[in-house]
Scaffold this active site. Structure first.
Site, short mmCIF file in Angstrom:
data_model
loop_
_atom_site.label_atom_id
_atom_site.label_comp_id
_atom_site.label_asym_id
_atom_site.label_seq_id
_atom_site.Cartn_x
_atom_site.Cartn_y
_atom_site.Cartn_z
N GLU A 98 10.36 0.88 9.69
CA GLU A 98 11.36 1.90 9.33
C GLU A 98 10.70 3.25 9.57
O GLU A 98 9.81 3.65 8.81
CB GLU A 98 11.73 1.80 7.85
CG GLU A 98 12.41 0.51 7.45
CD GLU A 98 13.84 0.40 7.94
OE1 GLU A 98 14.34 1.38 8.52
OE2 GLU A 98 14.42 -0.66 7.75
N LYS A 156 0.87 -1.19 0.00
CA LYS A 156 0.00 0.00 0.00
C LYS A 156 0.90 1.23 0.00
O LYS A 156 1.48 1.59 1.02
CB LYS A 156 -0.91 0.05 1.23
CG LYS A 156 -2.00 1.11 1.04
CD LYS A 156 -2.58 1.63 2.32
CE LYS A 156 -1.80 2.76 2.93
NZ LYS A 156 -1.67 3.98 2.10
#
Ligand code: NAD
Length: 508
Positions: free
Chosen positions: A266, A191
Site C-alpha cells: 500500500e 514493525k
C-alpha cells in the site's frame, strides 16, 4: 497559539513503557540494537519517550514467538478466533481515550481527530474482522469432470506475516495489517514506524488482555533499514505486507523477492479532486479544504490536486483561500484545534522545500510559511498557476498543500486526473449522473468518491492502482489476501486403472 498542556499529564508515556518498546510473546521488552531513539512530540519538539530500537536479534525473537504460536492459532476454530477478536474490540473500546491521547502525543494529531476517526475506526475494524473470521468464502465443492472426482477449495492461513507500517495513522495502520492476518489464522510481527510506536504497542497489549494467545501479535520497533529489512528478508516469514512510500515499497519488494514471499504493498498517493462546472461550489470548496488538510495533509488519499472546470475556477480558488484562513492551528491536545503540526521538523522542512521551489513557477495564494513556534507547524497552503508536469502537481508532498488547476472539457479533466504515476484515490464533483458515471469508470484509482473525499469503511476495500501499489486493506478482500488457496481432489472411482492412464500406458 495558546499555552500547551503538560504532556506527561496528558499521556504518561515514560511510565507506560518503562519496560521497553518491543512487544514479543505477550509482554513488553527492551530492544537490543544498542541504538537509542526518541519519540518526539512534533507540537512541542520535546521528547515523549526514549527507548532502545529493535535489532536483528529482537526481530528473530518476535518471528520465533509468532512461529511457535502459529499452529495453535491457525488450528483454533473460526468461532474461537472470532470470540477472541470480539473481546479484543471490547478491550480497545475500554482503552479508547488512552489510545486517542497516545496517538495525539506521538503524532501531533488533533485530539478530536484521534477521538472521532483513528480510534473508533480501529475498534470498528476489529469488530468487522471478528465477524469476518467466521465468513471465509470459497468455491463450492463439486464433481467438475462428471463424477470421477470431487474437488473443493480450502483457504488456509499462510504462516507468520511480517508487516511494516508508516507514521501517519499508526493505530489504524497497525489494525489494517494485524486484523485480517490474525482473523484468517496467521500470526504476525508488526514493525511500526520508529517515530510512532506507542499505539501499536498498546494495540498488541489489548490483544493479550483479550485472551489472544501470546505470540499471535508481536511488535518490533526498529529502524527501516535494519529491523525492517531483516523482517522482510526473514526466511520464517511467509508474507510481507507493507504500507509506506512508493520508494521504500520498491526496496521492500526487492528484499521480499529474494525469499519468494507473498507481497502486499500500500504505497503513496496524489489524489485528484475533479470539479465539473455543474458542481455545488460550497460543497466542493468545503470538501477540498477538509480533504486536503485532514491529518495536516499527511494522508495517502488526501485531496492534493484540484482540477476545476473553467466557469467555477476563480470562485473555487477564492473560496478555498478564505476557508483555509479560518482553520485553527494549535495544541493538538486541545479539542478546539483543527490543524496540528507535521510529524517532524525534518518533514516540515521537506514540505516547505516543495512550496519554496514552486514560487519560481507558480503562485502561492495563501499559506506557504511556518508560524513562529517551536513545533513543526506549517500553514494551510494553496498554490495556483503550476504546470501539470511541475513538481508540486506530480510529487507526493504529504503536507497541508493543495494545488488548483483549471480545465476546459470533461475529456481534459479526466486526462489530467490520471496524469501522475499514482492511483490510490480520487473524487469527482458533479450533479450530472453521466459525468459522475464516466469519472468513476475512467479515473484509474482504487477508490473514486462522488461529491465527497476521504471517508472509508471497514466493509469496503482500500488500496491502490499503478504506483500506489497492490493488495487491499480492510473488507473481505483484504481478509482473503491473508489466506492461501489449496485445491483438494478426491478420486470417486476406486479403480486402479484410471481412464486418463491411457496417455501413459496406451491400450495395455
Ligand atoms: P516510509 O516509506 O518512509 O516508511 C514506512 C515504513 O517503512 C516505516 O516503518 C519505515 O521504518 C519502514 N522502512 C523504511 N525503510 C525500509 C526498508 N529499507 N526496509 C523495510 N522497511 C523500511 O513512509 P512514511 O514516511 O512512514 O509514511 C508516509 C508514506 O506512507 C506516504 O508515502 C504515504 O502515502 C504512505 N501511506 C500509504 C497508505 C496506503 O494505504 N496506501 C497509507 C498510509 C500511508
Amino acid at each position: 497559539m495558546h499555552t500547551f498542556q503538560a504532556r506527561d499529564q496528558f499521556f504518561p508515556a515514560r511510565e507506560r513503557f518503562a519496560d521497553g518498546a518491543q512487544y514479543i510473546a505477550g509482554r513488553l521488552t527492551r530492544g537490543t540494537s544498542g541504538q537509542h531513539h526518541a519519540v518526539v512530540d512534533p507540537a512541542t519538539g520535546e521528547e515523549v519517550l526514549g527507548y532502545e530500537l529493535a535489532g536483528a536479534k529482537d526481530v528473530d525473537a518476535a518471528v520465533a514467538a509468532a512461529r511457535a504460536a502459529f499452529p495453535g492459532w491457525a488450528g483454533a476454530s473460526p468461532g474461537e478466533r472470532s470470540d477472541a477478536m470480539h473481546r479484543f474490540a471490547a478491550e480497545l473500546s475500554a482503552r479508547a481515550e488512552d489510545l486517542a491521547r497516545a496517538e495525539t502525543v506521538q503524532c501531533g494529531k488533533p485530539i478530536k481527530l484521534s477521538r472521532e476517526f483513528d480510534v473508533p475506526g480501529t475498534i470498528d475494524n476489529t469488530a468487522f474482522f471478528a465477524g469476518a473470521a467466521r465468513h471465509l468464502q470459497g468455491q463450492s465443492a463439486g464433481e467438475y469432470d462428471g463424477g470421477d472426482h470431487t474437488s473443493y477449495v480450502r483457504r488456509e492461513a499462510i504462516g507468520v506475516v511480517g508487516s511494516i507500517a508508516p507514521w501517519n495513522y499508526p493505530l489504524q495502520m497497525a489494525a489494517w495489517k494485524v486484523l485480517p492476518a490474525i482473523a484468517a489464522g496467521n500470526t504476525i510481527v508488526l514493525k511500526p514506524s520508529e517515530l510512532t510506536p506507542l499505539t501499536s504497542l498498546m494495540f498488541a497489549a489489548a490483544a493479550t488482555a483479550a485472551g489472544i494467545p501470546d505470540g499471535v501479535v508481536n511488535v518490533v520497533t526498529g529502524a527501516g533499514r535494519e529491523a525492517g529489512e531483516h523482517l522482510v528478508g526473514h526466511p520464517d516469514v511467509a508474507m510481507t505486507s507493507f504500507t509506506g512510500s512508493t520508494g521504500v515499497g520498491k526496496r521492500v519488494a526487492e528484499v521480499a523477492t529474494a525469499t519468494v514471499k507473498r507481497l502486499h504493498l500500500e504505497l503513496g498517493g496524489k489524489a485528484p479532486f475533479v470539479v465539473f462546472d455543474d458542481a455545488d461550489l460550497e460543497s466542493a470548496v468545503h470538501g477540498a479544504v477538509a480533504g486536503a488538510l485532514i491529518n495536516t495533509g499527511q494522508d495517502c488519499t488526501a485531496a492534493t490536486r484540484a482540477y476545476v472546470q473553467r466557469p467555477l475556477y476563480e470562485a473555487f480558488v477564492a473560496g478555498v483561500a478564505d476557508l483555509m484562513a479560518t482553520v485553527r492551528l494549535g495544541d493538538p491536545c486541545d479539542p478546539a484545534t483543527d490543524l496540528g503540526p507535521l510529524i517532524s521538523h525534518a518533514h516540515r522542512d521537506r514540505v516547505a522545500g516543495f512550496v519554496e521551489r514552486a514560487r519560481s513557477y507558480a503562485r502561492v495564494v495563501t499559506g506557504g510559511e511556518a508560524p513562529e513556534h517551536p513545533g513543526a507547524y506549517y500553514r494551510p497552503t494553496l498554490i495556483t498557476g503550476a504546470a501539470q508536469d511541475s513538481e508540486v502537481v506530480q510529487a507526493e508532498i504529504f503536507g497541508p498543500v493543495l494545488v488548483v488547476l483549471p480545465f476546459d472539457s470533461d475529456d481534459e479533466g479526466i486526462r489530467l486526473a490520471n496524469d501522475t504515476p499514482y492511483g490510490l484515490a480520487a473524487s469527482a464533483w458533479t450533479h450530472d449522473v453521466f459525468r459522475a458515471g464516466r469519472a468513476t469508470r475512467e479515473i484509474k484509482a482504487g477508490c473514486v468518491w462522488v461529491n465527497d473525499h476521504i471517508p472509508i469503511l471497514s466493509e469496503m476495500p482500500h488500496g491502490g492502482y499503478k504506483a500506489s501499489g497492490y493488495g487491499k486493506d480492510m473488507s473481505a478482500y483484504s481478509f482473503e489476501e491473508y489466506t492461501q488457496i489449496k485445491h483438494v481432489m478426491f478420486d470417486n472411482t476406486a479403480v486402479a486403472r484410471k481412464d486418463w492412464h491411457r496417455t501413459i500406458f496406451g491400450d495395455r
